[in-house]
Design a protein around this motif. Structure first.
Motif, PDB file in Angstrom:
ATOM      1  N   GLU A  47       3.624  -3.082   1.969  1.00  0.00           N
ATOM      2  CA  GLU A  47       4.645  -2.671   3.373  1.00  0.00           C
ATOM      3  C   GLU A  47       6.468  -4.032   2.962  1.00  0.00           C
ATOM      4  O   GLU A  47       6.184  -4.883   2.441  1.00  0.00           O
ATOM      5  CB  GLU A  47       4.538  -3.200   4.279  1.00  0.00           C
ATOM      6  N   GLU A  76     -17.350   4.188  -1.882  1.00  0.00           N
ATOM      7  CA  GLU A  76     -17.248   2.780  -0.693  1.00  0.00           C
ATOM      8  C   GLU A  76     -18.659   2.091  -0.835  1.00  0.00           C
ATOM      9  O   GLU A  76     -19.176   0.960  -0.250  1.00  0.00           O
ATOM     10  CB  GLU A  76     -17.822   4.058   0.563  1.00  0.00           C
ATOM     11  N   ARG A 114       3.257   6.038   1.547  1.00  0.00           N
ATOM     12  CA  ARG A 114       2.043   5.988   2.710  1.00  0.00           C
ATOM     13  C   ARG A 114       0.867   4.299   2.914  1.00  0.00           C
ATOM     14  O   ARG A 114       1.154   4.450   3.382  1.00  0.00           O
ATOM     15  CB  ARG A 114       0.397   6.374   2.018  1.00  0.00           C
ATOM     16  N   PHE A 115       2.051   3.499   1.771  1.00  0.00           N
ATOM     17  CA  PHE A 115       1.006   1.745   2.346  1.00  0.00           C
ATOM     18  C   PHE A 115       2.803   0.935   2.093  1.00  0.00           C
ATOM     19  O   PHE A 115       2.149  -0.092   2.177  1.00  0.00           O
ATOM     20  CB  PHE A 115       0.985   1.578   0.213  1.00  0.00           C
ATOM     21  N   LYS A 169      -3.171  -7.995  -5.497  1.00  0.00           N
ATOM     22  CA  LYS A 169      -3.209  -7.905  -3.615  1.00  0.00           C
ATOM     23  C   LYS A 169      -2.261  -8.963  -3.191  1.00  0.00           C
ATOM     24  O   LYS A 169      -0.191  -8.377  -2.624  1.00  0.00           O
ATOM     25  CB  LYS A 169      -4.297  -7.576  -2.225  1.00  0.00           C
ATOM     26  N   ASP A 226      -6.043   3.236  -4.786  1.00  0.00           N
ATOM     27  CA  ASP A 226      -7.679   2.942  -4.248  1.00  0.00           C
ATOM     28  C   ASP A 226      -7.747   1.395  -3.570  1.00  0.00           C
ATOM     29  O   ASP A 226      -7.902   1.123  -2.026  1.00  0.00           O
ATOM     30  CB  ASP A 226      -8.789   4.036  -4.651  1.00  0.00           C
ATOM     31  N   TRP A 227      -8.422   0.468  -4.464  1.00  0.00           N
ATOM     32  CA  TRP A 227      -9.386  -0.537  -4.323  1.00  0.00           C
ATOM     33  C   TRP A 227      -7.809  -1.172  -3.111  1.00  0.00           C
ATOM     34  O   TRP A 227      -8.589  -1.823  -2.365  1.00  0.00           O
ATOM     35  CB  TRP A 227      -9.104  -1.368  -5.475  1.00  0.00           C
ATOM     36  N   SER A 271      -5.323  -0.415  -1.446  1.00  0.00           N
ATOM     37  CA  SER A 271      -5.196   0.345  -0.075  1.00  0.00           C
ATOM     38  C   SER A 271      -6.925   0.141   1.100  1.00  0.00           C
ATOM     39  O   SER A 271      -6.513   0.033   1.910  1.00  0.00           O
ATOM     40  CB  SER A 271      -4.894   1.673   0.234  1.00  0.00           C
ATOM     41  N   ARG A 272      -7.755  -0.490  -0.009  1.00  0.00           N
ATOM     42  CA  ARG A 272      -8.950  -0.758   0.916  1.00  0.00           C
ATOM     43  C   ARG A 272      -8.638  -2.478   1.567  1.00  0.00           C
ATOM     44  O   ARG A 272      -9.058  -2.262   2.997  1.00  0.00           O
ATOM     45  CB  ARG A 272     -10.108  -0.612  -0.059  1.00  0.00           C
ATOM     46  N   ASP A 277      -6.092  -3.956   1.860  1.00  0.00           N
ATOM     47  CA  ASP A 277      -4.304  -3.687   3.102  1.00  0.00           C
ATOM     48  C   ASP A 277      -4.203  -2.677   3.474  1.00  0.00           C
ATOM     49  O   ASP A 277      -3.096  -2.529   1.919  1.00  0.00           O
ATOM     50  CB  ASP A 277      -3.873  -5.104   2.883  1.00  0.00           C
ATOM     51  N   ARG A 278      -4.356  -1.251   4.322  1.00  0.00           N
ATOM     52  CA  ARG A 278      -4.091  -0.255   3.609  1.00  0.00           C
ATOM     53  C   ARG A 278      -2.366  -0.533   3.896  1.00  0.00           C
ATOM     54  O   ARG A 278      -1.376   0.506   3.220  1.00  0.00           O
ATOM     55  CB  ARG A 278      -3.977   0.401   5.011  1.00  0.00           C
ATOM     56  N   LYS A 279      -1.606  -0.998   4.409  1.00  0.00           N
ATOM     57  CA  LYS A 279       0.026  -1.451   3.802  1.00  0.00           C
ATOM     58  C   LYS A 279       0.646  -2.214   3.134  1.00  0.00           C
ATOM     59  O   LYS A 279       1.373  -3.640   3.035  1.00  0.00           O
ATOM     60  CB  LYS A 279       0.373  -1.817   4.740  1.00  0.00           C
TER      61      LYS A 279
END
Length: 177
Positions: A104, A48, A133-134, A64, A93-94, A96-97, A99-101
């Motif tokens: 999708e 963080e 989860r993503f 992404k 980890d990167w 998902s930071r 864009d969490r999804k």
């Protein structure tokens, strides 16, 4: 015709998982496929503090976007001590930071291989449980054990039963597109 992004979850220049990815995409026709070599995507270890001080690199945002602009992924994950490599976990980890999804509505053919008799099955199971989860839909999975005995770059998967299992997983994935 679906747009597919294919890569291995390894940043090794000699990745056997990337060899499995190349073999797999050679069996696909009628779709637009782009392959990535993760050696070209070095990322610092997520923290963080680093994120707050430096934000997101252009290559991370581009990756992404590349993932979000396709219909599906062909992904083969490596295994270190029974888990996905630190590189691949860090990549998730990167992403998902940003864009969490980030996955999708993305269909995934998830594979693994290793030099061992389990073929990276532990890592495959961990990643299979993480990707939804993503937002991903893991459509099919395949694990290739004992890579050095069961694979030849020119011939592909040598064992007939394993080759058939691979083909069935690939067909299931392609039929879902």
């Amino acid at each position: 015709m679906a747009a597919i992004l294919a890569f291995a979850g390894s940043n090794s220049s000699t990745s056997i998982n990337l060899k499995l990815v190349h073999h797999t995409i050679a069996l696909v026709s009628g779709h637009e496929i782009r392959t990535l070599n993760m050696v070209d995507y070095p990322f610092p270890m997520f923290s963080e503090d680093y994120e707050r001080e430096n934000g997101y690199s252009n290559s991370l945002v581009e990756l992404k976007n590349d993932i979000q602009n396709v219909d599906a992924l062909i992904l083969s994950v490596n295994e270190h001590n029974g888990n996905p490599s630190a590189y691949f976990k860090n990549l998730l980890d990167w992403l998902s930071r940003v864009d969490r999804k980030f996955l999708e509505s993305t269909k995934v053919l998830l594979m693994s291989t290793s030099g061992g008799k389990r073929g990276g099955m532990s890592s495959l199971e961990v990643v299979k449980n993480m990707l939804p989860r993503f937002g991903a839909e893991v459509v099919a999975t395949f694990s290739l054990p004992s890579f050095n005995e069961n694979f030849d770059v020119a011939k592909g998967i040598l064992d007939e039963d394993l080759a058939e299992s691979h083909r069935k997983a690939l067909d299931e994935f392609l039929n879902a597109l």
